[in-house]
Design a protein around this motif. Structure first.
Motif, PDB file in Angstrom:
ATOM      1  N   SER A 219       0.827  -1.203   0.000  1.00 10.04           N
ATOM      2  CA  SER A 219       0.000   0.000   0.000  1.00 10.04           C
ATOM      3  C   SER A 219       0.865   1.257   0.000  1.00 10.04           C
ATOM      4  N   LEU A 220       1.893   1.252   0.848  1.00  7.04           N
ATOM      5  CA  LEU A 220       2.787   2.414   0.936  1.00  7.04           C
ATOM      6  C   LEU A 220       3.532   2.641  -0.370  1.00  7.04           C
ATOM      7  N   LEU A 221       4.068   1.572  -0.960  1.00  2.00           N
ATOM      8  CA  LEU A 221       4.805   1.704  -2.223  1.00  2.00           C
ATOM      9  C   LEU A 221       3.883   2.138  -3.357  1.00  2.00           C
ATOM     10  N   GLY A 222       2.632   1.649  -3.340  1.00  2.61           N
ATOM     11  CA  GLY A 222       1.672   2.092  -4.345  1.00  2.61           C
ATOM     12  C   GLY A 222       1.381   3.580  -4.225  1.00  2.61           C
ATOM     13  N   ALA A 223       1.262   4.068  -2.993  1.00  2.00           N
ATOM     14  CA  ALA A 223       1.021   5.501  -2.783  1.00  2.00           C
ATOM     15  C   ALA A 223       2.214   6.324  -3.266  1.00  2.00           C
ATOM     16  N   VAL A 224       3.430   5.839  -2.993  1.00  2.00           N
ATOM     17  CA  VAL A 224       4.629   6.538  -3.468  1.00  2.00           C
ATOM     18  C   VAL A 224       4.657   6.566  -4.995  1.00  2.00           C
ATOM     19  N   ALA A 225       4.270   5.469  -5.630  1.00  2.00           N
ATOM     20  CA  ALA A 225       4.248   5.411  -7.087  1.00  2.00           C
ATOM     21  C   ALA A 225       3.225   6.398  -7.656  1.00  2.00           C
ATOM     22  N   VAL A 226       2.074   6.497  -7.010  1.00  2.00           N
ATOM     23  CA  VAL A 226       1.048   7.437  -7.472  1.00  2.00           C
ATOM     24  C   VAL A 226       1.554   8.873  -7.392  1.00  2.00           C
ATOM     25  N   ILE A 227       2.114   9.230  -6.247  1.00  2.00           N
ATOM     26  CA  ILE A 227       2.603  10.600  -6.063  1.00  2.00           C
ATOM     27  C   ILE A 227       3.745  10.905  -7.034  1.00  2.00           C
ATOM     28  N   SER A 228       4.687   9.977  -7.146  1.00  2.00           N
ATOM     29  CA  SER A 228       5.821  10.180  -8.054  1.00  2.00           C
ATOM     30  C   SER A 228       5.365  10.265  -9.507  1.00  2.00           C
ATOM     31  N   GLY A 229       4.436   9.369  -9.875  1.00  2.00           N
ATOM     32  CA  GLY A 229       3.951   9.363 -11.252  1.00  2.00           C
ATOM     33  C   GLY A 229       3.209  10.627 -11.616  1.00  2.00           C
ATOM     34  N   LEU A 230       2.393  11.134 -10.697  1.00  2.00           N
ATOM     35  CA  LEU A 230       1.631  12.354 -10.981  1.00  2.00           C
ATOM     36  C   LEU A 230       2.547  13.567 -11.104  1.00  2.00           C
ATOM     37  N   PHE A 231       3.520  13.686 -10.206  1.00  2.00           N
ATOM     38  CA  PHE A 231       4.447  14.810 -10.313  1.00  2.00           C
ATOM     39  C   PHE A 231       5.334  14.668 -11.546  1.00  2.00           C
ATOM     40  N   GLY A 232       5.691  13.432 -11.898  1.00  2.00           N
ATOM     41  CA  GLY A 232       6.438  13.225 -13.130  1.00  2.00           C
ATOM     42  C   GLY A 232       5.615  13.589 -14.356  1.00  2.00           C
ATOM     43  N   LEU A 234       3.241  15.794 -14.387  1.00  2.00           N
ATOM     44  CA  LEU A 234       3.138  17.264 -14.402  1.00  2.00           C
ATOM     45  C   LEU A 234       4.405  17.895 -14.962  1.00  2.00           C
ATOM     46  N   HIS A 235       5.542  17.331 -14.596  1.00  2.00           N
ATOM     47  CA  HIS A 235       6.826  17.922 -15.009  1.00  2.00           C
ATOM     48  C   HIS A 235       7.157  17.625 -16.472  1.00  2.00           C
ATOM     49  N   PHE A 236       6.913  16.384 -16.900  1.00  2.00           N
ATOM     50  CA  PHE A 236       7.313  15.975 -18.250  1.00  2.00           C
ATOM     51  C   PHE A 236       6.161  16.010 -19.251  1.00  2.00           C
ATOM     52  N   ASP A 237       4.959  16.384 -18.790  1.00  2.00           N
ATOM     53  CA  ASP A 237       3.774  16.474 -19.656  1.00  2.00           C
ATOM     54  C   ASP A 237       3.490  15.129 -20.323  1.00  2.00           C
ATOM     55  N   THR A 238       3.396  14.084 -19.510  1.00  2.00           N
ATOM     56  CA  THR A 238       3.113  12.738 -19.993  1.00  2.00           C
ATOM     57  C   THR A 238       1.751  12.289 -19.469  1.00  2.00           C
ATOM     58  N   PRO A 239       1.151  11.258 -20.066  1.00  2.00           N
ATOM     59  CA  PRO A 239      -0.146  10.767 -19.580  1.00  2.00           C
ATOM     60  C   PRO A 239      -0.038  10.317 -18.122  1.00  2.00           C
ATOM     61  N   SER A 240      -1.037  10.684 -17.326  1.00  2.00           N
ATOM     62  CA  SER A 240      -0.952  10.461 -15.878  1.00  2.00           C
ATOM     63  C   SER A 240      -1.007   8.981 -15.500  1.00  2.00           C
ATOM     64  N   GLY A 241      -1.971   8.221 -16.066  1.00  2.00           N
ATOM     65  CA  GLY A 241      -2.103   6.808 -15.721  1.00  2.00           C
ATOM     66  C   GLY A 241      -0.849   6.011 -16.027  1.00  2.00           C
ATOM     67  N   PRO A 242      -0.359   6.046 -17.273  1.00  2.00           N
ATOM     68  CA  PRO A 242       0.886   5.341 -17.579  1.00  2.00           C
ATOM     69  C   PRO A 242       2.068   5.840 -16.755  1.00  2.00           C
TER      70      PRO A 242
END
Length: 273
Positions: A219-232, A234-242
């Protein structure tokens, strides 16, 4: 300053990750990744039927996922085909049927890419309420059935001898899978749901000593992946889900490094329920 839609996406994604962690552990322990794919692919058929009958999309996805699970149980008892063959047939057939139905309904404009790959930035407050309400229900049921589910995962014969009803636990587990897929579809999409279930759990297995630790770590690692993926995203202008799945993959790759580098005091052990 972050926009409201981005904050809603973070809250929704973390809520989903907290739910998928323990459920994903059972998928990894039971080697049911292909079953997860089948359930996820059937979601598109649920979407098409929801549009056709003008009902709630999540309700349509949940209903179809439940029907596919029950159909799989029925076909398994006939012993006419192996389980992996049945999963392959159901997985690709339901996905193809969904695509054909969506193409047939020309009077409805369907964001197919949004359903396939998710659109977490479009979640509303009502979606967040559904995610946390449904997620809380899933976690409560898992906590209630933790011992029967764990015993059936280790050995079904022993679970039966102890009166833990593994068949009942299997049906409940499939219902929980159907509910989580209905919740997750809008966030990471039909094609990426299984990745969010499996990758954090597989990563957590390397660092956990007990099944309970692995469920919490997933659960913790999934939350970290979500936060990292969303900020990534936002920064790189890539699709959020992938991007969320790529972040989860990055964490998994890091976990493959020698434990002496990542966590010097942790011994290399994998929990096996």
């Amino acid at each position: 300053m972050l926009n409201d839609f981005f904050i809603r996406a973070l809250v929704a994604g973390v809520g989903l990750a907290l739910t998928t962690g323990p459920l994903g552990c059972f998928i990894v322990w039971r080697r049911m990744a292909y079953f997860g794919d089948t359930m996820a692919h059937s979601a598109l058929l649920g979407v098409a039927l929801a549009f056709f009958f003008d009902i709630n999309i999540m309700l349509g996805v949940f209903a179809v996922a439940v029907l596919i699970s029950l159909l799989l149980l029925f076909l398994q008892r006939r012993d006419s085909l192996s389980t992996d063959s049945l999963l392959g047939i159901l997985s690709h057939s339901t996905l193809a049927l969904g695509l054909v139905m969506v193409a047939y309904m020309t009077w409805i404009r369907v964001d197919l890419l949004g359903f396939l790959f998710g659109d977490i930035l479009a979640v509303s407050k009502s979606d967040i309420a559904f995610i946390y309400g449904g997620g809380a229900a899933v976690l409560l049921v898992i906590a209630w059935l933790w011992r029967p589910l764990l015993a059936a995962t280790v050995n079904e014969d022993i679970a039966k001898a102890e009166g833990l009803h593994p068949d009942y636990s299997r049906i409940v587990f499939m219902l929980l899978m159907a509910l989580v897929i209905a919740i997750a579809m809008k966030i990471v999409g039909i094609l990426l749901i299984t990745a969010l279930l499996i990758i954090p759990a597989a990563t957590a297995r390397r660092f956990s000593r007990t099944p309970e630790q692995m469920a919490a770590s997933a659960s913790l690692l999934g939350a970290v992946a979500v936060i990292s993926g969303l900020f990534g995203s936002l920064h790189f202008d890539t699709p959020s889900g992938p991007s969320i799945v790529v972040a989860a993959l990055g964490i998994f790759i890091l976990s493959l490094l020698p434990l002496q580098i990542l966590v010097p005091f942790t011994r290399q052990r994998s929990p096996r329920p």
